[in-house]
Design a protein around this motif. Structure first.
Motif, PDB file in Angstrom:
ATOM      1  N   SER A 203       0.816  -1.211   0.000  1.00 61.15           N
ATOM      2  CA  SER A 203       0.000   0.000   0.000  1.00 61.15           C
ATOM      3  C   SER A 203       0.853   1.265   0.000  1.00 61.15           C
ATOM      4  O   SER A 203       0.405   2.319  -0.439  1.00 61.15           O
ATOM      5  N   GLY A 204       2.103   1.165   0.496  1.00 61.03           N
ATOM      6  CA  GLY A 204       2.923   2.368   0.631  1.00 61.03           C
ATOM      7  C   GLY A 204       3.197   3.052  -0.692  1.00 61.03           C
ATOM      8  O   GLY A 204       2.998   4.260  -0.833  1.00 61.03           O
ATOM      9  N   PHE A 205       3.640   2.275  -1.689  1.00 67.06           N
ATOM     10  CA  PHE A 205       3.928   2.893  -2.987  1.00 67.06           C
ATOM     11  C   PHE A 205       2.655   3.291  -3.702  1.00 67.06           C
ATOM     12  O   PHE A 205       2.644   4.229  -4.498  1.00 67.06           O
ATOM     13  N   LYS A 206       1.568   2.574  -3.421  1.00 68.04           N
ATOM     14  CA  LYS A 206       0.300   2.990  -4.010  1.00 68.04           C
ATOM     15  C   LYS A 206      -0.076   4.376  -3.498  1.00 68.04           C
ATOM     16  O   LYS A 206      -0.493   5.242  -4.257  1.00 68.04           O
ATOM     17  N   PHE A 207       0.114   4.598  -2.180  1.00 65.94           N
ATOM     18  CA  PHE A 207      -0.227   5.914  -1.648  1.00 65.94           C
ATOM     19  C   PHE A 207       0.722   6.984  -2.189  1.00 65.94           C
ATOM     20  O   PHE A 207       0.291   8.061  -2.602  1.00 65.94           O
ATOM     21  N   LEU A 208       2.023   6.673  -2.186  1.00 68.12           N
ATOM     22  CA  LEU A 208       3.010   7.639  -2.680  1.00 68.12           C
ATOM     23  C   LEU A 208       2.656   8.103  -4.090  1.00 68.12           C
ATOM     24  O   LEU A 208       2.622   9.299  -4.392  1.00 68.12           O
TER      25      LEU A 208
ATOM     26  N   MET B 259      -0.204   7.812  -5.550  1.00 72.05           N
ATOM     27  CA  MET B 259      -1.493   8.504  -5.545  1.00 72.05           C
ATOM     28  C   MET B 259      -1.279   9.987  -5.303  1.00 72.05           C
ATOM     29  O   MET B 259      -1.853  10.844  -5.971  1.00 72.05           O
ATOM     30  N   MET B 260      -0.411  10.291  -4.329  1.00 74.99           N
ATOM     31  CA  MET B 260      -0.193  11.695  -4.005  1.00 74.99           C
ATOM     32  C   MET B 260       0.484  12.430  -5.159  1.00 74.99           C
ATOM     33  O   MET B 260       0.145  13.576  -5.461  1.00 74.99           O
TER      34      MET B 260
END
Lengths: 179, 265, 541, 63
Positions: free
Chosen positions: C275-280, C282-283
């Motif tokens: 999920s971390g790179f997905k959020f990064l 996303m931002m």
């Protein structure tokens, strides 16, 4: 007109834009924290070639299983060109974990009209946890192109009201057991 | 319109430095904020911290109850692993031909064209398909006393030799039905969305398809009908994940007969 | 300008639009197949042959060839110097043309029903992938010519500001070079070896990750000509000036920076990433809205200048005073409307967990048809209409067919894509040829799908009229062949060096791409990943 | 100065605007653009919020 005035007007607009983008990010982060919302991100590898021979995804293990804590785990296979099993019972309003993988090519999993959605990539187990609140049958089509039979690849997710949720002695539930 | 004074070279350098500094700082700050939120803040709920956010700690414990399946309940022992595919790549068609002449020819013909309608043609079938069926006969996942006796006498390498030998032979000519029923053509090319039946041709095509799937054109119609009926009744169950059992089970006996006639000779 | 460079531009644009016309026929037919109405030739195979053809022609041929042709034109007219490497440019054109023929023949013969997004371990004929690769190789020559042209101009005009149209074109060339790296690696190391029979398995997770590298930035490559027209042609045609040249440069730089490290928002629903790179990503995706939002203000202000000069009054009333009878202005108006709706859909797609509501449904199809098919392609039309008199030396005999054509396209896109949003929210999957509309669960999808199909045929009419217009309309009075671009209110003589080149920005892109993609790609080499068996769609195995 | 009108009514001269006209126009610009762009952005953000809060969240948790 003074060039500085143009630059100032544009800077003011940049702040408006930044505020709009920040507002969206704040809403996303806040709701993510409040409800533990995440896209399915279960980095769990599995050998697609031997799924049917041993382990969690053999034919006999597929389907709906009630766990000791009352939550439910659904194991299924997306393969050319069917979901196995073709009908999945889940209890209304309880957390349901869906574990799905593919022995062949890329597929997609969606329960129409809900947030249950994941890609199914061979080599990985996709897992998502959600709740279903609307009793009845829901269409569960494959949503990623998987070959010429893709259009006819769908299954049914049957949301069963609590009073009709009667799994067998091993906690296994099938659509045939729904009264 | 005024063009404004062009900055002097030294001013230019200062302007440039400011741009570089602010652009790099801005881009860096955004990345840092995103990393902090993505890996440290939101991962505290539901994703198991930094390692969870990196996708590193999802080791799934399969519950005892589902960990094991009785060997007899499996559809097949064959898996398309590198080892299996390698066996077929290294196989020797000439060695296969020698076995075929002795063992297979009396029913399937030396070149893989069957001598009677009860037997399938093997010529031109994918090596993977022939290999899987031979293995399944040997292991008992596909039941036939006669074929079990034949297959159990073969090593895996010999099965692979046979498979590549027959795969290289010229397939039987497919006799095309001049006027097939429109509903059957629909099933073959479009399937039936209402029943979730994929088109037969999506898998059973000479042009390719799922590994281990046989094309059907030119097979004896009687053999095809017999096999579809066996799948429908659950008497044959060596199809992985029950795909053919499910498909055949949804077909009517009339459709089975017509499909066999459509594909078969 | 001698005729050969003009022929070069026209050749690219004609190939782009012929591909577009063929793909438009395919698209309309697909709409019919999906609807409850019976379509001729309807089989699962013809449908996916058509989807592959439609996607490959619309995504690889139309934009690439158009961007190349328009880029050559800008390089000659904005820099007012001969094109360096004219022979190379022609070589690039022929390489791309060979690739197009190779890919199209392979697709039409049913040897590559893998869609334009490839989806290994499905594997088609090697000629499909080689064809696509040749188009990319041709476009790399264009990249080299664009960069060379700018360098040459800078040497001849030391310290002077590179004209905005050329600065943006080179930004796009550099963006394209970065963009092609992902899909290039996927093709070279994974797909081509499989299609040649050298390997019998493919790591599907890695392939999807590499493709995602390309998948979003490529959209911005398609989009740039529209933005170049907004900044450097539209203000002039409307009768005004560009409000701010600097903001144009900043926007194009932001596109270069933030359209690349964001591709993983296409993988939100994928199991192979944490999920971390997905959020990064996303931002960072949220940031790519910034240059677009800056543009609507700057272009809005540029148009307002024109409107006020024409006597426009009021806070909103000035909009009426714009010369809407001019095709470029009309197209830009439509483009901004579609950009608004398409952007709204895009914001929902990129919103992290909310993506699960609509991922891979018709909502996504609606989004990118509005953005690309709508707001970008209508600007391709407008650009072609604008430069055609300069290429042919003849004015259009009438502007009416042009206006009708733009209206048809706009109305068609809206009627096609609005129902798709609704169907997507209801869970209709994309890339499906037939639905069981008799099923009570989805019976209500039928009417919406039919409305959408009608929109598809209106678009087809628009596409046909466009090709007809280009081919037959430009036989009027002799035209002035000079092409001039919009002046800014403050026309820059010099700009800061960072806004006149790409050194700093390339470094930043490299840093951002390492942050965004180093781990997501590297993980496949140290996690215990399992490749999937290759599945041929072209030959029995 | 002769100005060639193009087929669409625009001109292809480098620029044919009078400075005084431009100055007068720029006294109002970019108020209208700010209003229009602001309204558009506001509508999009409000639409996004409505979908997020009224469609997505009620469909249940997901992770």
């Amino acid at each position: 007109m003074d060039e500085k005035r143009i630059v100032r007007s544009e800077l003011r607009w940049v702040f408006v834009v930044a505020a709009a983008v920040t507002l969206m990010l704040v809403v996303i982060v806040a709701t993510t924290l409040a409800n533990a919302l995440h896209p399915p991100s279960n980095v769990e590898t599995i050998d697609p070639a031997t799924l049917h021979i041993a382990g969690e995804f053999t034919e006999a293990n597929l389907g709906t299983q009630e766990n000791a804590d009352g939550t439910v785990t659904v194991r299924l296979i997306a393969t050319q060109y069917a979901f196995v099993p073709r009908c999945l019972p889940v209890p209304e309003g309880r957390p349901v974990s869906i574990r799905v993988t593919s022995p062949d090519v890329i597929h997609g999993f969606i329960v129409a009209g809900t947030n249950a959605n994941t890609m199914v990539v061979p080599g990985f187990v996709a897992e998502l946890t959600t709740e279903f609140d609307e009793p009845g049958d829901h269409l569960m089509p494959c949503h990623e192109y998987c070959g010429l039979g893709h259009s006819n690849m769908w299954a049914v997710l049957r949301v069963v009201p609590e009073e009709e949720w009667i799994p067998d002695a091993n906690g296994r539930m099938t659509c045939e057991l729904v009264p | 319109m005024s063009n404004g004074e062009s900055p002097r070279p030294s001013d230019q350098d200062a302007v440039n430095r400011r741009w570089r500094l602010w652009a790099s700082t801005g881009a860096g700050a955004i990345v840092v904020v995103a990393i902090v939120i993505g890996f440290f803040v939101i991962s505290s709920r539901g994703e198991g911290g930094v390692t969870g956010a990196l996708g590193l700690d999802h080791v799934h414990e399969t519950p005892e109850a589902v960990a094991q399946t009785a060997a007899g309940a499996l559809p097949t022992d064959v898996a398309w692993t590198a080892a299996t595919l390698g066996l077929l790549e290294d196989a020797d068609p000439e060695a296969g031909r020698a076995i075929a002449v002795q063992t297979c020819a009396s029913c399937h013909g030396e070149a893989g064209i069957a001598v009677a309608a009860a037997f399938p043609n093997l010529a031109g079938q994918p090596a993977t398909a022939i290999f899987k069926q031979l293995s399944d006969y040997a292991s008992g996942h596909r039941v036939s006393p006669m074929m079990a006796a034949m297959a159990q006498g073969l090593t895996a390498a010999q099965m692979a030799d046979l498979a590549v030998h027959f795969a290289a032979e010229t397939p039987a000519e497919s006799i095309v039905d001049a006027n097939p029923p429109a509903a059957i053509v629909q099933l073959v090319v479009n399937g039936d969305p209402a029943r979730g039946l994929p088109p037969c041709s999506a898998c059973h095509s000479a042009r390719g398809g799922p590994v281990g799937t046989p094309p059907l054109g030119g097979q004896p119609a009687a053999y095809l009908e017999q096999q579809l009926t066996a799948f429908a009744a659950g008497e044959r169950g060596n199809d992985i994940y029950g795909l053919m059992r499910a498909v055949a089970g949804m077909l009517t006996p009339a459709e089975i007969a017509q499909l066999a006639a459509y594909y078969g000779n | 300008m001698n005729s050969s460079p003009n022929r070069l531009v026209a050749a690219h644009i004609w190939v782009a639009f012929i591909a577009f016309a063929v793909a438009a026929v395919m698209g309309a037919w697909q709409m019919l197949v999906r609807s409850p109405i019976d379509a001729p030739l309807e089989t699962a195979e013809t449908y996916f042959v058509s989807v592959t053809g439609h996607g490959a022609l619309m995504a690889y041929v139309l934009p690439t060839l158009f961007v190349m042709g328009f880029g050559y034109y800008v390089a000659m007219t904005a820099l007012k110097q001969p094109l360096p490497g004219l022979r190379w440019a022609w070589a690039g054109f022929y390489i791309a043309a060979i690739g197009i023929v190779m890919a199209v023949v392979t697709v039409l013969s049913g040897q590559a029903t893998v869609l334009y997004t490839f989806y290994p371990p499905l594997t088609g004929s090697v000629f499909f992938y080689l064809g696509v690769l040749l188009v990319v190789v041709g476009s790399w020559i264009w990249v080299a010519v664009m960069i060379t042209a700018m360098m040459k101009w800078k040497r001849a005009n030391p310290g002077a500001a590179v004209p905005l149209a050329m600065f943006a074109t080179v930004a796009n060339a550099i963006l394209w070079l970065w963009t092609t790296a992902g899909v290039g690696a996927e093709l070279l190391f994974q797909v081509l070896p499989a299609s040649l029979g050298w390997t019998d398995s493919i790591d599907a997770g890695l392939a999807r990750t590499l493709f995602s590298w390309t998948l979003h930035a490529i959209v911005y490559f398609w989009l740039m000509p529209a933005y170049i027209a907004f900044y450097t042609i539209l203000p002039k045609v409307a009768g005004g000036r560009l409000y701010s040249d600097t903001m144009g440069r900043v926007s194009f730089i932001l596109f270069l920076l933030y359209s690349l490290p964001v591709g993983m928002h296409h993988l939100f629903m994928d199991p192979e990433h944490g999920s971390g790179f997905k959020f990064l990503q996303m931002m960072l995706t949220a940031l790519v809205t910034v240059p677009t939002l800056l543009t609507i203000f700057t272009i809005g202000a540029s148009l307002e200048i024109a409107a006020r000069l024409r006597g426009g009054k009021g806070l909103f009333g000035w909009v009426r005073a714009l010369p809407w009878d001019r095709p470029m202005v009309l197209a830009a108006g439509f483009s901004f409307i579609m950009l608004g709706f398409g952007g709204f859909g895009g914001l929902i797609n990129m919103s992290y967990a909310m993506n699960s509501m609509i991922h891979n449904t018709s909502w996504v199809t609606a989004h990118f048809h509005l953005i690309f098919g709508g707001s970008v392609v209508i600007m391709y039309f407008a650009i072609a209409y604008h430069i055609w008199p300069k290429l042919t030396g003849r004015e259009a005999r009438s502007l009416t067919p042009i206006r009708v054509q733009l209206w048809l396209w706009f109305v068609g896109i809206v009627i096609t894509s609005f129902p798709w949003h609704i169907l997507g929210l209801f869970g209709q999957p994309r890339r499906v040829s037939s639905f069981d509309f008799a099923n009570p669960e989805i019976a209500y999808w039928g009417p919406w799908t039919t409305v959408s199909a009608i929109g598809g045929f209106i678009m087809l009419a628009g596409a046909a009229l466009f090709v007809w217009n280009l081919a037959t309309l430009y036989r009027g009075a002799a035209a002035d062949r000079t092409m001039s671009y919009a002046m800014a209110v403050h026309q820059p003589r010099e700009v800061p060096r960072v806004l006149n080149g790409f050194g700093l920005w390339n470094t930043l892109v490299a840093v951002l791409m390492i942050v965004a993609y180093a781990w997501p790609i590297a993980q496949f080499f140290f996690l215990d990943t399992y490749p999937a068996p290759v599945q041929r769609v072209d030959v029995g195995g | 100065m002769t100005v060639t009108r193009q087929h669409d009514g625009s001109t292809d001269e480098p620029d044919d605007l009078k400075e005084a006209d431009l100055e007068r126009a720029l006294r109002l610009v970019p108020r209208g653009a700010a209003a229009l762009a602001g309204l558009a952005v506001a509508l999009i953000i409000v639409g996004w919020l409505l979908v997020y809060l009224l469609v997505f969240l009620p469909r249940g948790p997901v992770n």
